[in-house]
Design an enzyme around this catalytic site. Structure first.
Site, PDB file in Angstrom:
ATOM      1  N   THR A 294      -5.312 -12.469   3.187  1.00 47.56           N
ATOM      2  CA  THR A 294      -4.079 -11.729   2.967  1.00 47.56           C
ATOM      3  C   THR A 294      -2.946 -12.645   2.506  1.00 47.56           C
ATOM      4  OG1 THR A 294      -2.342 -10.546   4.163  1.00 47.56           O
ATOM      5  CG2 THR A 294      -3.724 -11.968   5.485  1.00 47.56           C
ATOM      6  N   ASP A 295      -2.015 -12.087   1.749  1.00 52.43           N
ATOM      7  CA  ASP A 295      -0.832 -12.856   1.361  1.00 52.43           C
ATOM      8  C   ASP A 295       0.045 -13.196   2.570  1.00 52.43           C
ATOM      9  OD1 ASP A 295       0.179 -10.291   1.830  1.00 52.43           O
ATOM     10  OD2 ASP A 295       1.095 -10.057  -0.149  1.00 52.43           O
ATOM     11  N   GLU A 296      -0.170 -12.490   3.697  1.00 52.73           N
ATOM     12  CA  GLU A 296       0.678 -12.726   4.871  1.00 52.73           C
ATOM     13  C   GLU A 296       0.511 -14.134   5.437  1.00 52.73           C
ATOM     14  OE1 GLU A 296       1.002  -9.666   7.778  1.00 52.73           O
ATOM     15  OE2 GLU A 296       0.953  -8.087   6.281  1.00 52.73           O
TER      16      GLU A 296
ATOM     17  N   TYR B 222      -1.205 -11.546  13.847  1.00 52.25           N
ATOM     18  CA  TYR B 222      -2.221 -11.153  12.849  1.00 52.25           C
ATOM     19  C   TYR B 222      -2.339 -12.205  11.755  1.00 52.25           C
ATOM     20  CZ  TYR B 222      -3.923  -9.116   8.488  1.00 52.25           C
ATOM     21  OH  TYR B 222      -4.585  -8.917   7.290  1.00 52.25           O
TER      22      TYR B 222
ATOM     23  N   LYS C 105      -5.396 -14.829  10.708  1.00 52.40           N
ATOM     24  CA  LYS C 105      -6.020 -14.869   9.373  1.00 52.40           C
ATOM     25  C   LYS C 105      -5.885 -16.276   8.773  1.00 52.40           C
ATOM     26  CE  LYS C 105      -7.631 -11.923   7.245  1.00 52.40           C
ATOM     27  NZ  LYS C 105      -9.008 -11.365   7.161  1.00 52.40           N
TER      28      LYS C 105
HETATM   29  P1  NAD Z   1      -9.442  -2.100   8.756  1.00 51.75           P
HETATM   30  O1  NAD Z   1      -8.711  -2.333  10.025  1.00 51.75           O
HETATM   31  O2  NAD Z   1      -9.301  -0.779   8.058  1.00 51.75           O
HETATM   32  O3  NAD Z   1     -11.011  -2.320   8.982  1.00 51.75           O
HETATM   33  C1  NAD Z   1     -11.520  -3.393   9.714  1.00 51.75           C
HETATM   34  C2  NAD Z   1     -13.001  -3.144   9.960  1.00 51.75           C
HETATM   35  O4  NAD Z   1     -13.526  -4.262  10.682  1.00 51.75           O
HETATM   36  C3  NAD Z   1     -13.287  -1.895  10.799  1.00 51.75           C
HETATM   37  O5  NAD Z   1     -14.314  -1.129  10.215  1.00 51.75           O
HETATM   38  C4  NAD Z   1     -13.727  -2.465  12.137  1.00 51.75           C
HETATM   39  O6  NAD Z   1     -14.613  -1.627  12.852  1.00 51.75           O
HETATM   40  C5  NAD Z   1     -14.367  -3.779  11.725  1.00 51.75           C
HETATM   41  N1  NAD Z   1     -14.415  -4.765  12.805  1.00 51.75           N
HETATM   42  C6  NAD Z   1     -13.393  -5.150  13.612  1.00 51.75           C
HETATM   43  N2  NAD Z   1     -13.831  -6.036  14.515  1.00 51.75           N
HETATM   44  C7  NAD Z   1     -15.155  -6.253  14.257  1.00 51.75           C
HETATM   45  C8  NAD Z   1     -16.149  -7.060  14.850  1.00 51.75           C
HETATM   46  N3  NAD Z   1     -15.889  -7.859  15.908  1.00 51.75           N
HETATM   47  N4  NAD Z   1     -17.404  -7.030  14.335  1.00 51.75           N
HETATM   48  C9  NAD Z   1     -17.687  -6.225  13.282  1.00 51.75           C
HETATM   49  N5  NAD Z   1     -16.784  -5.416  12.691  1.00 51.75           N
HETATM   50  C10 NAD Z   1     -15.527  -5.427  13.169  1.00 51.75           C
HETATM   51  O7  NAD Z   1      -9.040  -3.287   7.791  1.00 51.75           O
HETATM   52  P2  NAD Z   1      -8.751  -3.277   6.221  1.00 51.75           P
HETATM   53  O8  NAD Z   1      -7.362  -2.852   5.984  1.00 51.75           O
HETATM   54  O9  NAD Z   1      -9.876  -2.587   5.557  1.00 51.75           O
HETATM   55  O10 NAD Z   1      -8.810  -4.842   5.932  1.00 51.75           O
HETATM   56  C11 NAD Z   1     -10.062  -5.467   5.658  1.00 51.75           C
HETATM   57  C12 NAD Z   1      -9.832  -6.953   5.446  1.00 51.75           C
HETATM   58  O11 NAD Z   1      -8.931  -7.143   4.357  1.00 51.75           O
HETATM   59  C13 NAD Z   1      -9.188  -7.653   6.637  1.00 51.75           C
HETATM   60  O12 NAD Z   1      -9.799  -8.914   6.772  1.00 51.75           O
HETATM   61  C14 NAD Z   1      -7.724  -7.798   6.255  1.00 51.75           C
HETATM   62  O13 NAD Z   1      -7.163  -8.935   6.858  1.00 51.75           O
HETATM   63  C15 NAD Z   1      -7.836  -7.948   4.757  1.00 51.75           C
HETATM   64  N6  NAD Z   1      -6.669  -7.487   3.981  1.00 51.75           N
HETATM   65  C16 NAD Z   1      -6.174  -6.225   4.178  1.00 51.75           C
HETATM   66  C17 NAD Z   1      -5.124  -5.771   3.368  1.00 51.75           C
HETATM   67  C18 NAD Z   1      -4.549  -4.381   3.531  1.00 51.75           C
HETATM   68  O14 NAD Z   1      -3.567  -4.051   2.855  1.00 51.75           O
HETATM   69  N7  NAD Z   1      -5.116  -3.513   4.360  1.00 51.75           N
HETATM   70  C19 NAD Z   1      -4.589  -6.614   2.390  1.00 51.75           C
HETATM   71  C20 NAD Z   1      -5.116  -7.912   2.245  1.00 51.75           C
HETATM   72  C21 NAD Z   1      -6.177  -8.317   3.031  1.00 51.75           C
HETATM   73  O1  DAU Z   2       0.151  -7.916   2.735  1.00 48.06           O
HETATM   74  C1  DAU Z   2      -1.159  -7.632   3.136  1.00 48.06           C
HETATM   75  C2  DAU Z   2      -1.145  -6.982   4.501  1.00 48.06           C
HETATM   76  O2  DAU Z   2      -0.637  -5.666   4.314  1.00 48.06           O
HETATM   77  C3  DAU Z   2      -2.508  -6.940   5.166  1.00 48.06           C
HETATM   78  O3  DAU Z   2      -2.928  -8.252   5.418  1.00 48.06           O
HETATM   79  C4  DAU Z   2      -2.463  -6.149   6.464  1.00 48.06           C
HETATM   80  O4  DAU Z   2      -3.751  -6.020   7.001  1.00 48.06           O
HETATM   81  C5  DAU Z   2      -1.912  -4.773   6.173  1.00 48.06           C
HETATM   82  O5  DAU Z   2      -1.780  -4.042   7.379  1.00 48.06           O
HETATM   83  C6  DAU Z   2      -0.555  -4.877   5.476  1.00 48.06           C
HETATM   84  O6  DAU Z   2       0.433  -5.428   6.373  1.00 48.06           O
HETATM   85  P1  DAU Z   2       1.938  -4.839   6.428  1.00 48.06           P
HETATM   86  O7  DAU Z   2       2.519  -5.202   7.729  1.00 48.06           O
HETATM   87  O8  DAU Z   2       2.688  -5.200   5.204  1.00 48.06           O
HETATM   88  O9  DAU Z   2       1.587  -3.268   6.330  1.00 48.06           O
HETATM   89  P2  DAU Z   2       2.165  -1.991   7.104  1.00 48.06           P
HETATM   90  O10 DAU Z   2       1.598  -0.799   6.392  1.00 48.06           O
HETATM   91  O11 DAU Z   2       1.993  -2.086   8.560  1.00 48.06           O
HETATM   92  O12 DAU Z   2       3.724  -2.075   6.787  1.00 48.06           O
HETATM   93  C7  DAU Z   2       4.206  -2.091   5.458  1.00 48.06           C
HETATM   94  C8  DAU Z   2       5.716  -2.229   5.523  1.00 48.06           C
HETATM   95  O13 DAU Z   2       6.253  -1.005   6.040  1.00 48.06           O
HETATM   96  C9  DAU Z   2       6.197  -3.317   6.453  1.00 48.06           C
HETATM   97  O14 DAU Z   2       7.364  -3.906   5.929  1.00 48.06           O
HETATM   98  C10 DAU Z   2       6.537  -2.574   7.751  1.00 48.06           C
HETATM   99  C11 DAU Z   2       6.990  -1.218   7.257  1.00 48.06           C
HETATM  100  N1  DAU Z   2       6.698  -0.068   8.154  1.00 48.06           N
HETATM  101  C12 DAU Z   2       5.420   0.087   8.596  1.00 48.06           C
HETATM  102  C13 DAU Z   2       5.097   1.133   9.423  1.00 48.06           C
HETATM  103  C14 DAU Z   2       3.691   1.298   9.945  1.00 48.06           C
HETATM  104  C15 DAU Z   2       7.681   0.836   8.464  1.00 48.06           C
HETATM  105  O15 DAU Z   2       8.843   0.705   8.024  1.00 48.06           O
HETATM  106  N2  DAU Z   2       7.360   1.893   9.298  1.00 48.06           N
HETATM  107  C16 DAU Z   2       6.110   2.063   9.790  1.00 48.06           C
HETATM  108  O16 DAU Z   2       5.897   3.034  10.567  1.00 48.06           O
END
Ligand code: NAD
Ligand code: DAU
Length: 355
Positions: A136-138, A161, A165
């Site tokens: 993630t960019d985070e 988080y 990562k």
């Molecule tokens: P998500 O929370 O939707 O899914 C995570 C999955 O991992 C789930 O299916 C869960 O059951 C599984 N999991 C958790 N713990 C586990 C374990 N111990 N063993 C096996 N499986 C397990 O997550 P996502 O949003 O799909 O993100 C997937 C990946 O991409 C993550 O590594 C996250 O850091 C990365 N990522 C997410 C975003 C985003 O915007 N959502 C952006 C950049 C990177």
């Molecule tokens: O940048 C990549 C990341 O993006 C991933 O690594 C994470 O897994 C993914 O969850 C996401 O993280 P964010 O914290 O950016 O996503 P989230 O959807 O939780 O929040 C997006 C923005 O919106 C953030 O600035 C917080 C704000 N927010 C979020 C929620 C849930 C609100 O203002 N209200 C809300 O209820």
């Protein structure tokens, strides 16, 4: 660009989550000769309903299990003759990492190390192997009003988080440097699209608008995120897996920055059109709430390395992607209702009840 790596059998971890399930759909469709084994423990975020379209594909196998279970991982790598691990499994929600950091360290750090160690031993037995860490960019921390994260930006994570990562990314780096395990590391911005769990901003807003519930915007709503369609992320991961040089990091982004409040207003307006509500009706639900502690102000990705070296660019305009995403949620209200029942209600009350 290195020669094309063509895996015959891929272990996807976390493939029942949002991005993992989208990746499996994408990858099976484009690689009919490749086997995909999905290892997922099915936490609250994992949902087999995300995978009904592929469950009968003979090239697909689901295994319910823990990435921290070293014997299970070793057995799967061997018996399925895995030549690539694409590692999505994680605890992924920043707010949950603030209320309960431990599981983030276990899953994201120890889980990744378990996979790396098993891969290290297994890679000695196969001719060509890749371990792709989906990150993630985070991990880069927070930006001011200008500038971009590049692959050289120092890691400076601010939430439990993102710290977990970053720890995982550093282990991936160490396994390349120390053991020459052929690793790849992608770092992507915020994804949106189908099967997104409604704890995250966009699906949470869609869900609350449907219910006419308040729309909780953290702080002043001016935090900025870069949004990328999950199908573009999937295509980028496939490109890095097949073409990336081991040991490299690749940023992935949409060049699509939005202030949170603007994206919430956009979703309100698109929903009003579709639901036949009067213009501006859903915006009245917007409620500013207490900020997220340590809330990163701005993320913006420089993905020029991926474009320059591997020729990847996003294919979705945001206009098309967000419209399709809203239409998907409206067409799949049963999916949303199911994931938003039970434990989600308790989560929502705990997060937002006193905010
Ligand atoms: P998500 O929370 O939707 O899914 C995570 C999955 O991992 C789930 O299916 C869960 O059951 C599984 N999991 C958790 N713990 C586990 C374990 N111990 N063993 C096996 N499986 C397990 O997550 P996502 O949003 O799909 O993100 C997937 C990946 O991409 C993550 O590594 C996250 O850091 C990365 N990522 C997410 C975003 C985003 O915007 N959502 C952006 C950049 C990177
Ligand atoms: O940048 C990549 C990341 O993006 C991933 O690594 C994470 O897994 C993914 O969850 C996401 O993280 P964010 O914290 O950016 O996503 P989230 O959807 O939780 O929040 C997006 C923005 O919106 C953030 O600035 C917080 C704000 N927010 C979020 C929620 C849930 C609100 O203002 N209200 C809300 O209820």
């Amino acid at each position: 660009m290195s020669d094309t790596f063509t895996p015959a059998s891929v272990l996807v971890t976390g493939g029942a989550g949002f991005i993992g399930s989208n990746f499996i759909h994408h990858f099976l469709a484009g690689n009919p000769g490749c086997r995909v084994v999905n290892l997922d423990i099915l936490t609250y975020a994992g949902n087999l309903k995300n995978l009904t379209a592929v469950q009968d594909n003979p090239n697909y196998r689901f295994v319910r299990g823990d990435i921290c279970d070293a014997p299970l991982v070793a057995t799967l790598l061997d018996e399925e003759r895995i030549d690539a691990v694409v590692h999505f499994a994680a605890e992924s929600h920043v707010d949950r990492s603030i209320t309960g950091p431990e599981i983030f360290v276990r899953t994201n750090v120890l889980g990744t190390q378990t996979l790396l160690e098993a891969s290290r031993k297994h890679a000695e037995k196969v001719s060509n192997f890749r371990f792709l860490q989906v990150s993630t960019d985070e991990v880069y921390g927070s930006l001011g009003p200008v500038g971009y994260f590049t692959e050289e930006t120092p890691l400076a994570p601010n939430s439990p988080y993102s710290a977990s990562k970053a720890g995982a990314d550093l282990l991936v780096r160490a396994y390349f440097e120390t053991f020459r395990l052929p690793t790849l590391n992608t770092r992507c911005s915020n994804n949106y699209g189908p099967y997104h769990f409604p704890e995250k901003l966009i699906p949470l807003m869609i869900h609350n608008i449907l219910q006419r519930h308040p729309l909780p915007v953290y702080g002043d709503g001016l935090n900025v995120r870069d949004w990328l369609h999950v199908k573009d992320h999937s295509a980028a991961i496939e490109r890095v897996l097949k073409k990336g040089t081991p040991g490299e990091v690749f940023n992935i982004g949409g060049n699509n920055e939005w202030k949170n409040i603007d994206i919430v207003k956009l979703v309100c307006d698109l929903m009003d059109e579709r639901l036949g509500r009067f213009p501006g009706e859903s915006r009245q639900l917007i409620t500013y709430v207490k900020d997220r502690p340590g809330h990163d102000r701005r993320y913006a990705i420089d993905a020029s390395k991926l474009k320059r070296e591997l020729g990847w660019e996003p294919s979705y305009t945001f206009e098309r992607g967000i419209a399709e995403t809203i239409d998907w949620y409206l067409a799949n209200q049963g999916w949303v209702a199911e994931v938003a029942s039970g434990a989600y209600r308790e989560y929502y009350q705990a997060q937002y009840g006193n905010r």
